[in-house]
Write a protein that holds these residues in place. Structure first.
Motif, PDB file in Angstrom:
ATOM      1  N   THR A 142       6.443  24.451  -2.012  1.00  0.00           N
ATOM      2  CA  THR A 142       6.331  25.909  -2.037  1.00  0.00           C
ATOM      3  C   THR A 142       6.835  26.486  -3.362  1.00  0.00           C
ATOM      4  O   THR A 142       6.452  27.585  -3.741  1.00  0.00           O
ATOM      5  N   PHE A 143       7.693  25.740  -4.044  1.00  0.00           N
ATOM      6  CA  PHE A 143       8.293  26.235  -5.284  1.00  0.00           C
ATOM      7  C   PHE A 143       8.221  25.137  -6.342  1.00  0.00           C
ATOM      8  O   PHE A 143       8.808  24.071  -6.178  1.00  0.00           O
ATOM      9  N   LEU A 144       7.467  25.411  -7.422  1.00  0.00           N
ATOM     10  CA  LEU A 144       7.290  24.444  -8.507  1.00  0.00           C
ATOM     11  C   LEU A 144       7.808  25.053  -9.797  1.00  0.00           C
ATOM     12  O   LEU A 144       7.278  26.047 -10.285  1.00  0.00           O
ATOM     13  N   ASP A 145       8.852  24.450 -10.344  1.00  0.00           N
ATOM     14  CA  ASP A 145       9.473  24.970 -11.570  1.00  0.00           C
ATOM     15  C   ASP A 145       9.524  23.865 -12.623  1.00  0.00           C
ATOM     16  O   ASP A 145      10.287  22.917 -12.509  1.00  0.00           O
ATOM     17  N   LEU A 146       8.677  24.008 -13.643  1.00  0.00           N
ATOM     18  CA  LEU A 146       8.638  23.058 -14.762  1.00  0.00           C
ATOM     19  C   LEU A 146       8.961  23.790 -16.065  1.00  0.00           C
ATOM     20  O   LEU A 146       8.511  23.388 -17.139  1.00  0.00           O
TER      21      LEU A 146
END
Length: 325
Positions: A142-146
């Protein structure tokens, strides 16, 4: 008697063949020790002692029913690459490698084994290369942080195939190309888009106009064309930042959602006059400086509460808080 014997043998074999929770827990522990070894046994992981309970005493490890469900390795002297063994923690919900400036290399393909992963944060490291297509196989994320990495190349269009994605943060990288056309057809949730501070360019796909984004930040890129696709009177958008691009559209024709509290359109090529409906917004942040706007700033609402710098460097804007018309 023979039937009882056969049943006894059957259930004995069944019991032996069933994987025990102890076995699964041991697999998790072994995977963690392999991860520690692959990272050259850093001081940050000194608590990872094989003689102690990994669920209760190991830094960054969280468990549910004896299985590792969260791994957070953050803010320490870690060098090397993300170990492939992270993919062996099959019950992971959270995988977080953040603020590790000496972590290099690519994202390992083995993360696709993490079918229950909800949060993937690989933030402010020195990871590089393309953002891999296979991330889209993580259907529970649900949460993708790159963000804050060295990723290059285009945004993978396949990210639109992640049905539960609620936030996509790939800002502060070196990404190039345009927003994929596939972003006009998200298969599930419409995510918050944080694409700022990259090297992205081109026009925003018109198909995005049908979506009701909660938050959009495209600032600090080289986008062109009509950025007003993110606005609409009936939308529930809260934050829009299109600053520091080369967007060109007529502000007087834009219909704004009443829900907007943060709007930054500065440093573009936006023309036209101020629509009066901007006075109806409960704005907390507002900036339209360095554009081609003209005419009188409408009075009322909160527009006059902002500093003159929020309106400066336009063609011929006038009225409070600028000079009188």
């Amino acid at each position: 008697m023979t039937l009882l014997l056969h049943l006894s043998i059957f259930f004995t074999i069944l019991f032996i063949s069933l994987p025990s929770s102890h076995s699964s827990s041991s697999n998790d522990k072994n995977a963690l020790l392999q991860i520690k070894k692959a990272l050259n046994n850093p001081p940050l992981l000194s608590s990872w002692n094989p003689q102690t309970n990994f669920c209760t005493t190991w830094t960054g490890v969280e468990c549910t029913n004896g299985r590792v469900t969260a791994l957070t390795i953050s803010s320490g002297e870690i060098s090397g690459q993300i170990p492939a063994q992270v993919g062996d923690l099959l019950e992971l919900r959270t995988l977080d490698f953040s603020y590790l400036t000496h972590l290099t290399g690519n994202i390992p393909h083995t993360i696709t084994k993490l079918k229950y992963l909800d949060l993937l944060r690989l933030k402010q490291t020195n990871l590089s290369g393309y953002i891999p297509d296979f991330i889209s196989e993580l259907k529970s994320v649900t949460f993708l942080d790159l963000s804050f990495n060295q990723f290059t190349g285009p945004i993978p269009g396949s990210l639109s195939q992640m049905p539960k994605l609620g936030a996509l943060q790939i800002n502060d990288n070196k990404l190039t190309g345009s927003i994929p056309n596939s972003f006009g057809s998200f298969v599930g949730t419409v995510p918050n888009l944080y694409l700022f501070n990259n090297k992205l360019s081109g026009k925003v796909p018109e198909s995005l106009s049908k979506y009701d984004f909660n938050a959009v930040d495209l600032s600090g890129n080289s986008f062109i064309g009509d950025g007003s696709v993110f606005f609409g009177r009936n939308k529930t958008t809260i934050r829009v930042d299109l600053s520091r691009n080369m967007f060109e559209f007529d502000l007087s024709k834009v219909k704004f959602a009443r829900s907007i509290v943060s709007l930054d359109l500065s440093h573009n090529k936006i023309s036209g006059k101020f629509p009066r409906e901007l006075t109806k917004l409960r704005l907390e942040h507002f900036n339209v400086s360095y554009n081609h706007l003209c005419g009188k700033i409408p009075s009322g609402g909160l527009l006059q509460t902002f500093e003159p710098s929020a309106f400066s460097h336009n063609l011929c804007l006038c009225g409070t808080p600028l000079k009188a018309c």
